[in-house]
Each structure stands twice: as C-alpha cells, then as structure tokens.
Scaffold this motif. Structure first.
Motif, PDB file in Angstrom:
ATOM      1  N   VAL A   1       0.880  -1.164   0.000  1.00  0.00           N
ATOM      2  CA  VAL A   1       0.000   0.000   0.000  1.00  0.00           C
ATOM      3  C   VAL A   1       0.918   1.214   0.000  1.00  0.00           C
ATOM      4  O   VAL A   1       1.768   1.342   0.879  1.00  0.00           O
ATOM      5  CB  VAL A   1      -0.913   0.017   1.239  1.00  0.00           C
ATOM      6  CG1 VAL A   1      -1.817   1.240   1.220  1.00  0.00           C
ATOM      7  CG2 VAL A   1      -1.730  -1.265   1.326  1.00  0.00           C
ATOM      8  N   ALA A   2       0.771   2.101  -0.989  1.00  0.00           N
ATOM      9  CA  ALA A   2       1.747   3.176  -1.132  1.00  0.00           C
ATOM     10  C   ALA A   2       1.104   4.449  -1.661  1.00  0.00           C
ATOM     11  O   ALA A   2       0.117   4.399  -2.393  1.00  0.00           O
ATOM     12  CB  ALA A   2       2.883   2.748  -2.062  1.00  0.00           C
ATOM     13  N   SER A   3       1.723   5.594  -1.293  1.00  0.00           N
ATOM     14  CA  SER A   3       1.240   6.880  -1.771  1.00  0.00           C
ATOM     15  C   SER A   3       2.413   7.800  -2.062  1.00  0.00           C
ATOM     16  O   SER A   3       3.533   7.586  -1.583  1.00  0.00           O
ATOM     17  CB  SER A   3       0.319   7.534  -0.729  1.00  0.00           C
ATOM     18  OG  SER A   3       1.063   7.992   0.388  1.00  0.00           O
ATOM     19  N   ASP A   4       2.144   8.854  -2.866  1.00  0.00           N
ATOM     20  CA  ASP A   4       3.109   9.919  -3.120  1.00  0.00           C
ATOM     21  C   ASP A   4       4.429   9.308  -3.606  1.00  0.00           C
ATOM     22  O   ASP A   4       4.419   8.405  -4.449  1.00  0.00           O
ATOM     23  CB  ASP A   4       3.252  10.752  -1.843  1.00  0.00           C
ATOM     24  CG  ASP A   4       4.032  12.029  -2.016  1.00  0.00           C
ATOM     25  OD1 ASP A   4       3.918  12.667  -3.080  1.00  0.00           O
ATOM     26  OD2 ASP A   4       4.768  12.406  -1.089  1.00  0.00           O
ATOM     27  N   SER A   5       5.566   9.781  -3.113  1.00  0.00           N
ATOM     28  CA  SER A   5       6.847   9.239  -3.559  1.00  0.00           C
ATOM     29  C   SER A   5       6.989   7.769  -3.189  1.00  0.00           C
ATOM     30  O   SER A   5       7.738   7.023  -3.846  1.00  0.00           O
ATOM     31  CB  SER A   5       8.003  10.050  -2.966  1.00  0.00           C
ATOM     32  OG  SER A   5       7.859  10.202  -1.572  1.00  0.00           O
ATOM     33  N   GLY A   6       6.268   7.316  -2.176  1.00  0.00           N
ATOM     34  CA  GLY A   6       6.265   5.897  -1.857  1.00  0.00           C
ATOM     35  C   GLY A   6       5.697   5.056  -2.977  1.00  0.00           C
ATOM     36  O   GLY A   6       6.054   3.884  -3.135  1.00  0.00           O
ATOM     37  N   GLY A   7       4.794   5.639  -3.777  1.00  0.00           N
ATOM     38  CA  GLY A   7       4.261   4.924  -4.928  1.00  0.00           C
ATOM     39  C   GLY A   7       5.314   4.676  -5.985  1.00  0.00           C
ATOM     40  O   GLY A   7       5.304   3.632  -6.661  1.00  0.00           O
ATOM     41  N   ALA A   8       6.231   5.626  -6.163  1.00  0.00           N
ATOM     42  CA  ALA A   8       7.335   5.415  -7.099  1.00  0.00           C
ATOM     43  C   ALA A   8       8.225   4.273  -6.623  1.00  0.00           C
ATOM     44  O   ALA A   8       8.626   3.396  -7.410  1.00  0.00           O
ATOM     45  CB  ALA A   8       8.152   6.697  -7.249  1.00  0.00           C
ATOM     46  N   VAL A   9       8.537   4.265  -5.323  1.00  0.00           N
ATOM     47  CA  VAL A   9       9.361   3.192  -4.774  1.00  0.00           C
ATOM     48  C   VAL A   9       8.648   1.848  -4.919  1.00  0.00           C
ATOM     49  O   VAL A   9       9.269   0.828  -5.237  1.00  0.00           O
ATOM     50  CB  VAL A   9       9.700   3.476  -3.307  1.00  0.00           C
ATOM     51  CG1 VAL A   9      10.507   2.323  -2.702  1.00  0.00           C
ATOM     52  CG2 VAL A   9      10.486   4.787  -3.181  1.00  0.00           C
TER      53      VAL A   9
ATOM     54  N   ARG B   1       2.294  -9.530  -3.829  1.00  0.00           N
ATOM     55  CA  ARG B   1       1.026 -10.218  -4.059  1.00  0.00           C
ATOM     56  C   ARG B   1      -0.020  -9.275  -4.639  1.00  0.00           C
ATOM     57  O   ARG B   1      -0.850  -9.686  -5.458  1.00  0.00           O
ATOM     58  CB  ARG B   1       0.491 -10.819  -2.754  1.00  0.00           C
ATOM     59  CG  ARG B   1       1.262 -12.020  -2.248  1.00  0.00           C
ATOM     60  CD  ARG B   1       0.526 -12.675  -1.075  1.00  0.00           C
ATOM     61  NE  ARG B   1       0.324 -11.710   0.017  1.00  0.00           N
ATOM     62  CZ  ARG B   1       1.183 -11.519   1.008  1.00  0.00           C
ATOM     63  NH1 ARG B   1       2.304 -12.217   1.050  1.00  0.00           N
ATOM     64  NH2 ARG B   1       0.914 -10.641   1.956  1.00  0.00           N
ATOM     65  N   SER B   2      -0.028  -8.026  -4.180  1.00  0.00           N
ATOM     66  CA  SER B   2      -0.993  -7.040  -4.659  1.00  0.00           C
ATOM     67  C   SER B   2      -0.424  -5.654  -4.432  1.00  0.00           C
ATOM     68  O   SER B   2       0.504  -5.459  -3.635  1.00  0.00           O
ATOM     69  CB  SER B   2      -2.346  -7.190  -3.949  1.00  0.00           C
ATOM     70  OG  SER B   2      -2.247  -6.778  -2.590  1.00  0.00           O
ATOM     71  N   LEU B   3      -1.018  -4.669  -5.128  1.00  0.00           N
ATOM     72  CA  LEU B   3      -0.532  -3.298  -5.059  1.00  0.00           C
ATOM     73  C   LEU B   3      -1.724  -2.359  -5.000  1.00  0.00           C
ATOM     74  O   LEU B   3      -2.599  -2.391  -5.861  1.00  0.00           O
ATOM     75  CB  LEU B   3       0.311  -3.005  -6.299  1.00  0.00           C
ATOM     76  CG  LEU B   3       1.075  -1.684  -6.388  1.00  0.00           C
ATOM     77  CD1 LEU B   3       2.046  -1.537  -5.237  1.00  0.00           C
ATOM     78  CD2 LEU B   3       1.818  -1.617  -7.720  1.00  0.00           C
ATOM     79  N   LEU B   4      -1.771  -1.535  -3.945  1.00  0.00           N
ATOM     80  CA  LEU B   4      -2.782  -0.503  -3.812  1.00  0.00           C
ATOM     81  C   LEU B   4      -2.056   0.836  -3.855  1.00  0.00           C
ATOM     82  O   LEU B   4      -1.239   1.125  -2.981  1.00  0.00           O
ATOM     83  CB  LEU B   4      -3.552  -0.661  -2.503  1.00  0.00           C
ATOM     84  CG  LEU B   4      -4.853   0.156  -2.334  1.00  0.00           C
ATOM     85  CD1 LEU B   4      -5.711  -0.445  -1.234  1.00  0.00           C
ATOM     86  CD2 LEU B   4      -4.578   1.622  -2.030  1.00  0.00           C
ATOM     87  N   LEU B   5      -2.330   1.639  -4.872  1.00  0.00           N
ATOM     88  CA  LEU B   5      -1.658   2.922  -5.048  1.00  0.00           C
ATOM     89  C   LEU B   5      -2.650   4.067  -4.947  1.00  0.00           C
ATOM     90  O   LEU B   5      -3.723   4.034  -5.553  1.00  0.00           O
ATOM     91  CB  LEU B   5      -0.964   2.988  -6.415  1.00  0.00           C
ATOM     92  CG  LEU B   5       0.211   2.035  -6.638  1.00  0.00           C
ATOM     93  CD1 LEU B   5       0.765   2.212  -8.047  1.00  0.00           C
ATOM     94  CD2 LEU B   5       1.316   2.255  -5.600  1.00  0.00           C
ATOM     95  N   THR B   6      -2.273   5.086  -4.173  1.00  0.00           N
ATOM     96  CA  THR B   6      -3.016   6.344  -4.160  1.00  0.00           C
ATOM     97  C   THR B   6      -2.181   7.365  -4.938  1.00  0.00           C
ATOM     98  O   THR B   6      -1.173   7.019  -5.549  1.00  0.00           O
ATOM     99  CB  THR B   6      -3.296   6.808  -2.727  1.00  0.00           C
ATOM    100  OG1 THR B   6      -2.089   7.285  -2.125  1.00  0.00           O
ATOM    101  CG2 THR B   6      -3.869   5.673  -1.886  1.00  0.00           C
ATOM    102  N   ASN B   7      -2.608   8.608  -4.942  1.00  0.00           N
ATOM    103  CA  ASN B   7      -1.965   9.650  -5.743  1.00  0.00           C
ATOM    104  C   ASN B   7      -0.447   9.571  -5.607  1.00  0.00           C
ATOM    105  O   ASN B   7       0.083   9.705  -4.503  1.00  0.00           O
ATOM    106  CB  ASN B   7      -2.458  11.020  -5.297  1.00  0.00           C
ATOM    107  CG  ASN B   7      -3.970  11.127  -5.330  1.00  0.00           C
ATOM    108  OD1 ASN B   7      -4.685  10.272  -4.792  1.00  0.00           O
ATOM    109  ND2 ASN B   7      -4.476  12.174  -5.951  1.00  0.00           N
ATOM    110  N   CYS B   8       0.234   9.357  -6.732  1.00  0.00           N
ATOM    111  CA  CYS B   8       1.671   9.115  -6.679  1.00  0.00           C
ATOM    112  C   CYS B   8       2.309   9.347  -8.046  1.00  0.00           C
ATOM    113  O   CYS B   8       1.625   9.559  -9.053  1.00  0.00           O
ATOM    114  CB  CYS B   8       1.956   7.685  -6.213  1.00  0.00           C
ATOM    115  SG  CYS B   8       1.443   6.394  -7.371  1.00  0.00           S
ATOM    116  N   ASP B   9       3.631   9.263  -8.064  1.00  0.00           N
ATOM    117  CA  ASP B   9       4.386   9.385  -9.308  1.00  0.00           C
ATOM    118  C   ASP B   9       4.036   8.264 -10.280  1.00  0.00           C
ATOM    119  O   ASP B   9       3.813   7.110  -9.881  1.00  0.00           O
ATOM    120  CB  ASP B   9       5.882   9.306  -9.021  1.00  0.00           C
ATOM    121  CG  ASP B   9       6.385  10.431  -8.157  1.00  0.00           C
ATOM    122  OD1 ASP B   9       7.000  11.356  -8.709  1.00  0.00           O
ATOM    123  OD2 ASP B   9       6.171  10.386  -6.918  1.00  0.00           O
ATOM    124  N   VAL B  10       4.030   8.603 -11.553  1.00  0.00           N
ATOM    125  CA  VAL B  10       3.985   7.629 -12.635  1.00  0.00           C
ATOM    126  C   VAL B  10       5.053   8.045 -13.641  1.00  0.00           C
ATOM    127  O   VAL B  10       5.512   9.198 -13.634  1.00  0.00           O
ATOM    128  CB  VAL B  10       2.600   7.555 -13.313  1.00  0.00           C
ATOM    129  CG1 VAL B  10       1.536   7.108 -12.318  1.00  0.00           C
ATOM    130  CG2 VAL B  10       2.228   8.893 -13.926  1.00  0.00           C
TER     131      VAL B  10
END
Length: 325
Positions: free
Chosen positions: A140-148, A161-170
């Motif tokens: 579960v990740a957001s913001d710059s954590g989503g990039a990581v 196993r799964s990925l939950l992303l909120t507003n983050c880098d693409v």
C-alpha cells in the motif's frame, strides 16, 4: 521562485478503470488521521512501537502490528510511517502490517554517503524483508512511496502479491510540475530552512502545506507536525539528507519502467484523491491502463494528496477488498 509562491503552491508537494463513489467522509481526529468515530493511534503510542532493523544501508526504523501474511505500507514526503497509523489500526487484524521510514526521512538512521534515491529505497525494502524473513507482501503506497513501490515490483516481481496505489508518481509525471520547485530548493540546500518554519509556527504549517494536501487542514495536529518534521531537522546530517532525498527526485526515477509494469500480473487497485492538483488526475487512468491486472480506479471526492492519512477507512476498505478478507 518567491517564498510566498512556494508556500502557497510548492510546499504541498514536499514529497512528494472504473470510477467508484465513496460515502461522505469524516474530518481528521486530533491525532491527524482517522474518522471521528474511530480515533487513530496517537504519536506517543506509535513512537513506543518503533523498532529498528540493522541493515547494510543503515538502521531502518519501522512499526509492525498484526500477524500472518505481510503488508508493506510506503509513505510519502516529508512524512514517515506514522502516516499509515489509521489504516494499520483497521488492517492489523488481517495482515502483519509493516510501516518503515524511508532513508533520509522519519527516524531511520543512515550513513552520510548512502544514496537516498528511489531505486536505493527499493533495495533497502528488499533487505528489510530479508532481515524479517518475509517472502512476499501486499503493498500500500502513496506519493513518492508509490514510485518506490513500482520500482520494488519491477525488481522483485515474485515478492508482491498485490498493489494498492493512491496519488503518486507515474513514469510520464515524475516528478510532477509542482514538485520541481522543491527539487530546486533541495539542490540549493535550502529546503530544510523553509521546513523548519513549520516547527515554530504550526499555524503556518496548516495554512500552507496542510491546506494543499488535506481536505481539512485544521486536523493536521501539532503532535503530527512534530512527529514528521522534528527528526528531519535534528542534526546537520539529517538536514542534508532531507535535502538529498528531494534532490533525488530528478532525474525521473521511473524512466523506462512502463514496459516492465505492462508485464506484471500483480492485481492493482488505484484509489485517487479527486481534489489533488499536484499529481494529475489522468495519472490514475495511466496506471489503470498500464497494469494488465488492474482492478480499476476509485475516485475519492474532495480528497487531496494525503487523503490516506485523513480518511484511513477508505484505504482499509479498499485493501480488504483487494486482499479478499
């Protein structure tokens, strides 16, 4: 960029399918996250639960709750694992929840010349999981954590196993335009000086940073500001690392990753704050297109960049659905 312009716009980004509706959202509690009906763990309790893992890259701080299969919660900037306290309160009955502090942020202790770039953060996470004898995780990740998170997935596809992303880098939007002034300040070595004002003037923190990333900045509590900002400024080394963390946002850490993500079979759920103007709203659809096993996009009306902290019940609901628990 003038200081006033930065405070009004750029400070918010220090961080840095199917549309679903959500129920009316409650404001933050005194602790800075969670619905009014369910108070979140406060700063003192979260600090008391902090542990450290001695890794080759440094001494990594993390909080762990629950048992069974592991879930890894990756925070944004300038925050730390405390961001996820409300979600972990709700999900520890279903997963062994781990919330580490990235190198250069939070309470992790890193040697002077260690890279703080997103790719190095992904490597740190792999070492942390190895040390804790964890094979695979739900992320579960957001913001710059989503990039990581995306980098970790591309390098360790069998461990997610799964990925939950909120507003983050693409990849096409990293770093987003509103983050670039922060990168410039970090490279000039002055980002820490601006951030230090939030410790002495909590009202300023709420009216600038808080107003840009929360729907209700009044809930950005003094103790939350202290928990996030104080460790970043505690020593000259920590100040330098805080700048270095943000300076590493350029060049684009996700350059070239799209082809790898298109080959992923990991289930993805995108939960996006509909009022965020830092990460483009179209970035949610981009993720939904790129991941072959996307479970669609849920828009959270009125929610800004850091809504997972403000409305953890939304994260918990979506995580349980994705995890099928």
């Amino acid at each position: 960029m003038k200081r006033r312009q930065f405070m009004a716009m750029g400070a918010a980004a220090v961080a840095a399918g199917v549309a679903g509706a959500c129920a009316p959202l409650a404001p933050m509690t005194r602790g800075g996250a969670g619905s009014a009906a369910r108070p979140a763990t406060d700063a003192a309790a979260f600090a008391a639960a902090r542990r450290y893992a001695e890794l080759g890259v440094g001494r990594i701080a993390y909080v762990e709750r629950g048992a069974g299969e592991a879930a890894l919660f990756l925070h944004g900037a300038p925050r730390n694992g405390y961001q996820w306290r409300g979600a972990i309160d709700r999900l520890a009955a279903h997963r062994r929840c781990l919330a580490p502090d990235f190198m250069g942020l939070g309470h992790s202790q890193i040697p002077e010349h260690q890279s703080l770039a997103a790719d190095a953060q992904a490597g740190m996470l792999a070492s942390l999981l190895d040390t804790l004898a964890i094979g695979s995780v739900d992320i579960v990740a957001s913001d710059s954590g989503g990039a990581v998170a995306q980098l970790f997935l591309s390098r360790n596809p069998g461990r997610v196993r799964s990925l939950l992303l909120t507003n983050c880098d693409v990849e096409p939007d990293s770093p987003p335009a509103k983050v670039k002034p922060i990168v410039e300040m970090a490279r000039a070595g002055t980002l820490d000086e601006m951030t230090a004002q939030w410790l002495t003037d909590k009202g300023l923190a709420r009216s600038t940073f808080g107003a840009a990333v929360f729907r209700d900045p009044a809930g950005f509590a003094d103790e939350t500001i202290e928990y996030y900002i104080a460790p970043l400024l505690s020593t000259p080394l920590r100040r330098a690392q805080y700048n270095a963390f943000h300076a590493a946002f350029e060049p684009n850490p996700l350059a070239g990753i799209e082809a790898e993500l298109k080959r992923s079979t990991v289930p993805l759920r995108v939960v996006w704050g509909a009022a965020d103007d830092i990460f483009a709203q179209s970035d949610a659809e981009y993720l939904d297109r790129v991941f072959p096993n996307s479970q669609g996009v849920r828009r959270v009306p009125g929610a800004k960049l850091f809504f997972p902290e403000e409305f953890p019940e939304v994260i918990a609901e979506e995580a349980r659905r994705l995890w099928r628990v």
